[in-house]
Design a protein around this motif. Structure first.
Motif, mmCIF file in Angstrom:
data_model
loop_
_atom_site.group_PDB
_atom_site.id
_atom_site.type_symbol
_atom_site.label_atom_id
_atom_site.label_comp_id
_atom_site.label_asym_id
_atom_site.label_seq_id
_atom_site.Cartn_x
_atom_site.Cartn_y
_atom_site.Cartn_z
ATOM 1 N N SER A 277 -24.552 -87.616 5.418
ATOM 2 C CA SER A 277 -23.128 -87.793 6.381
ATOM 3 C C SER A 277 -22.825 -86.358 5.859
ATOM 4 O O SER A 277 -23.003 -85.422 5.902
ATOM 5 N N SER A 278 -21.456 -86.585 6.977
ATOM 6 C CA SER A 278 -20.442 -85.533 8.023
ATOM 7 C C SER A 278 -19.076 -85.782 8.547
ATOM 8 O O SER A 278 -19.409 -86.830 9.004
ATOM 9 N N ILE A 279 -18.302 -85.121 8.267
ATOM 10 C CA ILE A 279 -17.261 -84.552 9.136
ATOM 11 C C ILE A 279 -17.166 -83.218 9.871
ATOM 12 O O ILE A 279 -17.801 -82.417 9.251
ATOM 13 N N THR A 280 -17.402 -83.312 10.832
ATOM 14 C CA THR A 280 -17.154 -82.090 11.956
ATOM 15 C C THR A 280 -16.022 -81.981 13.145
ATOM 16 O O THR A 280 -15.595 -83.435 13.212
ATOM 17 N N TYR A 281 -15.792 -81.195 13.510
ATOM 18 C CA TYR A 281 -14.789 -81.691 14.971
ATOM 19 C C TYR A 281 -15.298 -80.874 16.205
ATOM 20 O O TYR A 281 -16.071 -79.221 16.194
ATOM 21 N N ARG A 282 -14.854 -80.614 16.769
ATOM 22 C CA ARG A 282 -14.711 -79.796 18.326
ATOM 23 C C ARG A 282 -13.447 -79.455 18.777
ATOM 24 O O ARG A 282 -12.850 -80.616 18.523
ATOM 25 N N ALA A 283 -13.445 -78.872 19.266
ATOM 26 C CA ALA A 283 -11.891 -78.155 20.307
ATOM 27 C C ALA A 283 -12.377 -78.806 21.694
ATOM 28 O O ALA A 283 -12.921 -79.101 22.339
ATOM 29 N N ALA A 284 -11.048 -79.178 22.173
ATOM 30 C CA ALA A 284 -11.196 -79.828 23.502
ATOM 31 C C ALA A 284 -9.816 -79.070 23.689
ATOM 32 O O ALA A 284 -8.304 -78.704 23.600
ATOM 33 N N SER A 285 -9.257 -78.919 26.088
ATOM 34 C CA SER A 285 -8.355 -78.070 26.149
ATOM 35 C C SER A 285 -8.717 -78.790 27.473
ATOM 36 O O SER A 285 -9.512 -78.615 28.144
ATOM 37 N N PRO A 286 -7.074 -78.644 27.676
ATOM 38 C CA PRO A 286 -7.251 -78.665 29.775
ATOM 39 C C PRO A 286 -8.157 -78.121 30.272
ATOM 40 O O PRO A 286 -8.230 -78.147 31.679
ATOM 41 N N LEU A 287 -7.768 -77.084 29.302
ATOM 42 C CA LEU A 287 -9.017 -75.464 30.554
ATOM 43 C C LEU A 287 -10.415 -75.770 30.421
ATOM 44 O O LEU A 287 -11.251 -76.625 30.279
ATOM 45 N N ALA A 288 -10.860 -75.289 31.494
ATOM 46 C CA ALA A 288 -12.038 -75.559 31.714
ATOM 47 C C ALA A 288 -12.922 -74.484 31.029
ATOM 48 O O ALA A 288 -14.198 -75.595 30.645
ATOM 49 N N PHE A 289 -12.800 -72.773 30.311
ATOM 50 C CA PHE A 289 -13.675 -72.838 29.576
ATOM 51 C C PHE A 289 -12.529 -72.151 28.564
ATOM 52 O O PHE A 289 -11.232 -72.183 28.423
ATOM 53 N N TYR A 290 -13.543 -72.308 27.761
ATOM 54 C CA TYR A 290 -11.833 -71.677 26.269
ATOM 55 C C TYR A 290 -13.037 -71.238 25.139
ATOM 56 O O TYR A 290 -14.161 -71.714 24.795
ATOM 57 N N PRO A 291 -12.985 -70.326 24.531
ATOM 58 C CA PRO A 291 -13.532 -69.257 23.499
ATOM 59 C C PRO A 291 -14.105 -70.381 22.398
ATOM 60 O O PRO A 291 -13.558 -71.366 21.677
ATOM 61 N N LYS A 292 -15.663 -69.971 21.338
ATOM 62 C CA LYS A 292 -15.413 -70.475 20.149
ATOM 63 C C LYS A 292 -14.686 -69.977 19.280
ATOM 64 O O LYS A 292 -14.207 -70.944 18.464
ATOM 65 N N TYR A 293 -14.140 -68.977 19.215
ATOM 66 C CA TYR A 293 -13.225 -68.065 18.615
ATOM 67 C C TYR A 293 -11.779 -67.795 19.294
ATOM 68 O O TYR A 293 -12.039 -67.026 20.350
ATOM 69 N N THR A 294 -10.566 -68.614 18.920
ATOM 70 C CA THR A 294 -9.790 -68.401 19.891
ATOM 71 C C THR A 294 -8.309 -67.515 18.629
ATOM 72 O O THR A 294 -7.937 -67.550 17.703
ATOM 73 N N PRO A 295 -8.746 -66.278 19.002
ATOM 74 C CA PRO A 295 -7.152 -65.348 18.448
ATOM 75 C C PRO A 295 -5.874 -66.024 18.619
ATOM 76 O O PRO A 295 -5.330 -66.700 19.224
ATOM 77 N N ALA A 296 -5.386 -65.049 17.127
ATOM 78 C CA ALA A 296 -3.674 -66.349 16.664
ATOM 79 C C ALA A 296 -3.850 -65.309 15.708
ATOM 80 O O ALA A 296 -3.527 -63.662 15.313
ATOM 81 N N LYS A 297 -2.366 -65.387 15.367
ATOM 82 C CA LYS A 297 -1.991 -64.478 14.340
ATOM 83 C C LYS A 297 -0.349 -65.218 13.918
ATOM 84 O O LYS A 297 0.140 -65.612 14.030
#
Length: 592
Positions: A277-297
């Motif tokens: 069994s598992s729980i996973t997530y994927r990201a979704a965005s209105p953008l056509a492309f977005y990175p696997k890792y998104t910068p933040a601060k």
């Protein structure tokens, strides 16, 4: 040529402005009034690259060397800087220099007597980390409990015949410490492994299974920074007051249809025994492309108080690119369950509104979770029936009126999963409502803190680096300056090109060489590069800005970020750096 995955991205970001504007309602672009930076020259930044204990050793050595050469103090040395940006081990160094009187005193004491730098660092900083009893936090789901829970019933033993494990005796750690002191010379290669085992025993005995627990132990043991000391603390070291602090992290956001990846989801929980069994997530965005890792601060004005909100949005734009997380739960093939969560709401509640209250050590852990990407490898997860080890950092948002730590909320949600073990629609919905999100080392998106500093308005940057062998700085420059391709989200500059920069670094920078007999230091190189920015919407950087980049780079050999050599070698490295910078033959170079 317009065909790359980033083609039209700037326009794409602009096109969803309406979506983001609504999502960002009430989130300030910049905190105003008493929370504005008030120290240093506007647009002048210092950045600190990551590299674990090696970063700390390198940067302590350079700062002590500069203090000794200048005859000044830290307030004078850092007076020009209005922005301090850091990642990973660089955040360990600068956070302790800001918030720890003990660490501040150690650095200034070393500058006053450079001949004893190694002794001072090792006795006052390294030894406390390796000494049992310096940290006593008790975790709810410790490593020891985790592994015992995963043993067959017959393998468990406890007091009074119950199933509770007996704690590992502190005598084991004390015996190991004695062994380290008396280890024969022909067995010295075992020192690093034994020291690392000693640290792990501390973690086991105190019931701490996570990266955040290790960083809390390290900060408290070595620098006296308590687990709850907040970013907005007013009683900080004077040199840092009024400056803007940026601590960089990376959000796990895999899932873009146009991204070529073999690991398109994050594993929150996985169990591979009789009933997978598992729980996973994927990201979704209105953008056509977005990175696997998104910068933040994380951004606060130092010394401005715990009530301050985040000075800048957590992501490059308010609304965090319209991200939502799509969670999916699977229960042994008998059913699948789905739910979604709005990331902007999560970050606003967890980070932006209460930025001044967030604990220093927890934020530094967010900046340095170097093994976090393993959360995208289901087979690498060691969660099973208990969270024996969690590679990523996990946060969740609290209720509307709560000021609970987002990390504590994340731990509570994970504990609910481990306790429940039966994945169903109710549990997946609970995870989504909490906005459970994974974070990793800031170095996966901003390799040295330069990106976030430039995004915050820096036009002059002094960057403290850990070596050029891996070419991480070069990766931030485009391959072709006349036809820049910014498909790599790390790229910040269109000029000079990567090849031109690499040539400059290798052939035009000045060198401070070590003293004869140095074991670890090979050189300290420094110089200046005039740069022009490229478009990078993931940081909010527009093309065409001029940035003066000053580099101070410490090159080393036979010493790494931690756990591979005698920890006391970091004191020896500091000594070599300080002596090189204060030698007669290098005096003129250091003064310039």
């Amino acid at each position: 040529d317009g065909s790359g995955p980033f083609s039209g991205l700037v326009e794409d970001v602009a096109n969803i402005a309406g979506v983001l504007q609504e999502a960002a309602a009430g989130v300030p672009q910049k905190a105003a009034g008493k929370y504005a930076p008030s120290s240093g020259q506007p647009g002048v930044a210092a950045t600190f690259e990551g590299g674990g204990y090696l970063s700390v050793g390198n940067f302590v050595g350079v700062v002590v060397g500069l203090l000794k050469a200048s005859g000044g103090d830290l307030e004078a040395l850092f007076s020009r800087f209005s922005i301090l940006s850091s990642i990973s081990g660089g955040s360990w160094f600068i956070s302790q220099l800001i918030y720890s009187p003990r660490f501040y005193d150690l650095v200034t004491e070393m500058a006053a007597d450079v001949n004893t730098a190694a002794i001072l660092l090792n006795t006052q900083y390294i030894k406390p980390l390796l000494t049992p009893g310096n940290f006593t936090k008790q975790g709810e789901h410790g490593i020891e409990q985790c592994f015992v829970d995963n043993l067959p019933k017959g393998g468990r033993s406890g007091d009074d015949g119950d199933d509770e494990p007996k704690p590992i005796s502190p005598q084991i750690a004390q015996t190991l410490e004695k062994l380290l002191k008396t280890l024969p010379k022909d067995m010295k290669h075992m020192v690093a492994g034994l020291q690392t085992t000693l640290i792990l025993l501390h973690l086991v005995h105190t019931g701490m299974p996570t990266w955040i627990d290790f960083i809390q132990m390290y900060f408290q043991s070595s620098a006296g920074i308590g687990v709850s000391l907040p970013l907005g603390e007013t009683a900080i070291n004077n040199w840092a007051k009024g400056k803007l602090s940026l601590t960089c992290t990376s959000i796990l956001t895999p899932g873009s249809a146009e991204e070529n990846t073999t690991h398109p989801e994050v594993y929150v929980y996985t169990r591979d025994r009789e009933h997978p069994s598992s729980i996973t997530y994927r990201a979704a965005s209105p953008l056509a492309f977005y990175p696997k890792y998104t910068p933040a601060k994380f951004s606060v004005v130092l010394g401005a108080g715990i009530e301050q909100p985040s000075y800048l949005p957590f992501c490059a734009v308010p609304g965090c690119f319209g991200y939502v997380l799509d969670y999916q739960g699977s229960n042994g093939g008998s059913g699948t369950y789905e739910a979604t969560s709005d990331l902007n709401q999560t970050f606003e509640e967890a980070f932006e509104k209460i930025a001044g209250r967030l604990p220093v050590s927890s934020v530094s852990a967010m900046a340095s979770a170097a093994l976090g990407p393993l959360a995208t490898y289901g087979s690498m997860q060691l969660a099973d029936e208990r969270a024996c080890l969690n590679w990523a950092m996990w946060i969740a948002r609290a209720g509307p009126a709560e000021l609970t730590s987002p990390w504590r909320q994340g731990e509570d949600v994970l504990s609910a999963i481990y306790d429940d073990r039966s994945i169903d629609a109710r549990l997946v919905d609970k995870v989504a409502k909490a906005g459970l999100t994974g974070f990793i080392d800031g170095g996966y998106t901003d390799v040295n803190g330069i990106g976030q500093a430039v995004a915050a308005g820096a036009t002059e940057v002094v960057s403290f680096l850990d070596g050029l062998e891996d070419n991480m700085l070069v990766r931030q420059f485009t391959i072709n300056s006349t036809d820049p391709d910014t498909s790599d989200t790390i790229v910040l500059f269109q000029s000079p090109s990567a090849a031109e920069l690499n040539f400059t670094l290798r052939n035009s920078f000045q060198q401070i060489l070590p003293q004869p007999g140095a074991r670890f230091l090979t050189s300290i190189s420094f110089g200046t590069v005039s740069c022009i920015t490229a478009d990078n919407p993931w940081f909010g950087i527009e093309a065409g800005r001029k940035v003066q980049l000053h580099v101070i780079n410490v090159n080393t050999k036979d010493i790494w970020i931690g756990a591979t050599r005698d920890y006391y070698d970091y004191g020896k490295l500091v000594q070599e750096i300080v002596m090189a910078m204060n030698s007669e033959e290098n005096a003129q170079l250091v003064q310039c």
